[in-house]
Design an enzyme around this catalytic site. Sequence first.
Site, PDB file in Angstrom:
ATOM      1  N   VAL A  36      55.368 -58.256 -42.949  1.00 48.65           N
ATOM      2  CA  VAL A  36      56.166 -58.793 -41.851  1.00 48.65           C
ATOM      3  C   VAL A  36      55.281 -59.489 -40.820  1.00 48.65           C
ATOM      4  O   VAL A  36      55.550 -60.628 -40.421  1.00 48.65           O
ATOM      5  CB  VAL A  36      56.996 -57.679 -41.179  1.00 48.65           C
ATOM      6  N   ARG A  94      44.074 -53.103 -39.041  1.00 52.50           N
ATOM      7  CA  ARG A  94      43.214 -51.943 -39.311  1.00 52.50           C
ATOM      8  C   ARG A  94      41.857 -52.378 -39.828  1.00 52.50           C
ATOM      9  O   ARG A  94      40.829 -51.802 -39.476  1.00 52.50           O
ATOM     10  CB  ARG A  94      43.886 -51.015 -40.318  1.00 52.50           C
ATOM     11  N   ARG A  95      41.871 -53.393 -40.725  1.00 53.25           N
ATOM     12  CA  ARG A  95      40.620 -53.863 -41.329  1.00 53.25           C
ATOM     13  C   ARG A  95      40.549 -55.381 -41.217  1.00 53.25           C
ATOM     14  O   ARG A  95      41.490 -56.088 -41.600  1.00 53.25           O
ATOM     15  CB  ARG A  95      40.557 -53.456 -42.800  1.00 53.25           C
ATOM     16  N   LYS A 113      62.052 -48.903 -36.921  1.00 50.97           N
ATOM     17  CA  LYS A 113      63.258 -48.072 -36.983  1.00 50.97           C
ATOM     18  C   LYS A 113      62.951 -46.589 -36.838  1.00 50.97           C
ATOM     19  O   LYS A 113      63.703 -45.850 -36.192  1.00 50.97           O
ATOM     20  CB  LYS A 113      64.001 -48.331 -38.284  1.00 50.97           C
ATOM     21  N   VAL A 150      66.898 -52.886 -38.185  1.00 54.20           N
ATOM     22  CA  VAL A 150      68.007 -52.533 -39.078  1.00 54.20           C
ATOM     23  C   VAL A 150      68.450 -53.767 -39.851  1.00 54.20           C
ATOM     24  O   VAL A 150      68.764 -54.799 -39.260  1.00 54.20           O
ATOM     25  CB  VAL A 150      69.207 -51.962 -38.301  1.00 54.20           C
ATOM     26  N   ILE A 185      69.684 -59.707 -41.161  1.00 49.44           N
ATOM     27  CA  ILE A 185      71.113 -59.684 -40.819  1.00 49.44           C
ATOM     28  C   ILE A 185      71.275 -59.419 -39.324  1.00 49.44           C
ATOM     29  O   ILE A 185      70.794 -58.402 -38.819  1.00 49.44           O
ATOM     30  CB  ILE A 185      71.848 -58.589 -41.609  1.00 49.44           C
ATOM     31  N   LYS A 216      68.175 -45.864 -39.579  1.00 50.75           N
ATOM     32  CA  LYS A 216      69.005 -47.025 -39.251  1.00 50.75           C
ATOM     33  C   LYS A 216      70.399 -46.595 -38.812  1.00 50.75           C
ATOM     34  O   LYS A 216      70.979 -47.192 -37.901  1.00 50.75           O
ATOM     35  CB  LYS A 216      69.071 -47.953 -40.463  1.00 50.75           C
TER      36      LYS A 216
END
Length: 441
Positions: free
Chosen positions: A20, A51-52, A111, A138, A142, A211
């Site tokens: 994402v 993180r890396r 979430k 959620v 949508i 959710k």
Amino acid sequence: METAGDQRPLRVAVLGCGSVGSQVVRLLQDQSGDLAARIGAPLELAGVAVRRLDAPREVEVPPGLLTTDATGLVARDDVDLVVEVIGGIEPARTLILSALEHGCSVVTANKALLAEDGPTLFEAAEKVGRDLYYEAAVAGAIPILRPLRESLAGDRVTRVIGIVNGTTNFILDKMDTAGSGFAEALEEAQELGYAEADPTADVEGFDAAAKAAILASLAFHSRVTAADVHREGITDVTAADMASARAMGAVVKLLAIAELRPPTEPGGDETVAVRVHPAMIPRSHPLASVREAYNAVFVESEAAGQLMFYGPGAGGAPTASAVLGDLVTVARNQRASTRGMVESAYADRAVLPMGETVTRYHVAIDVDDRTGVLAAVAAAFAEHDVSLRTVRQEGRGDDAQLVVVSHEATDAALAATVAHLQGMEMVREISSVMRVEGESE
């Protein structure tokens, strides 16, 4: 403080650069011109916390923007907006709280954190007068949270029922359409990238429960946490369940259900019932046609009636689309020195225990094929005040199977009925117990 005529770039810190986060970074770069026109000022990447530094990534991050110091990034004076897409409870909670304390509005897709400790985050945002938006938490791309929070703010929502986990919907769809077993369908989902190597959060219903808590909180203006949600996964769903569903013109789906329940006694208060479990729904119901890894949410309200929201519920690009939508909104608000919608929990309705929730059951009972069995089974249901809607009997040599669908009753009464049946001498096995939804009495 920004003003409507101020063209100073708004600086964005992104926490996480996985499937994402990397798509958020890509969209910020690819759509920079359009985003600036929609907001009235440019958005600039201030940094991307990972993180890396040497991990492979789906997109190329501009040189010098990667950092492993997420704490330092959200505390910088030149950061205006923070996007959190690392997930989990910590360090996400601490980072979001720090970002708000330093005057940043926050967009998150987390979430699990919102369902566990949303009030802490909302109160922190309220204290500093900043936005906390979370559409991407959620159902991916949508748009469902904003309609509940804003578009339906003048209406009275009475029920929200949805398919909010793409992994489980894919598995159940394959079990229904291809005749696959659970293990076979899960393996295919993992091969296609729909399921994680450890699918527990999906197949045991934890993801859907988080959710459901968020949906219920928004729909009914009450604080609902994941711990309030009755949760059952799909690991016990069998081919026999699928066959029984087909025989009654239904399909099995993992449903997140949030309902506004009337008072149980005169003068009492309304309550909220929230649950996640597999259920049979008629093939005529709009949710029955949701295939593969897609999501859909069905909303019922007093004035608007029935509304359906459908689309891809996961994936890097779809989820990033929802993140960017929120980012545009909070950026506009920050430039105008205003805020968007805040938490609405004025109703403060109690969550109804699952045992008191009204539902219906489909029960397949393997019994001795002899006189009096049907009457005895019917008597067991009657003893617990559960009336029968349909009964179907199939003979198989020395034994038979009774397939019973009940009318509505409390879940506790139905569970007690099943326990009673299991203790009866003529009952060989309860081969299937599943709730039935989406069909009027």
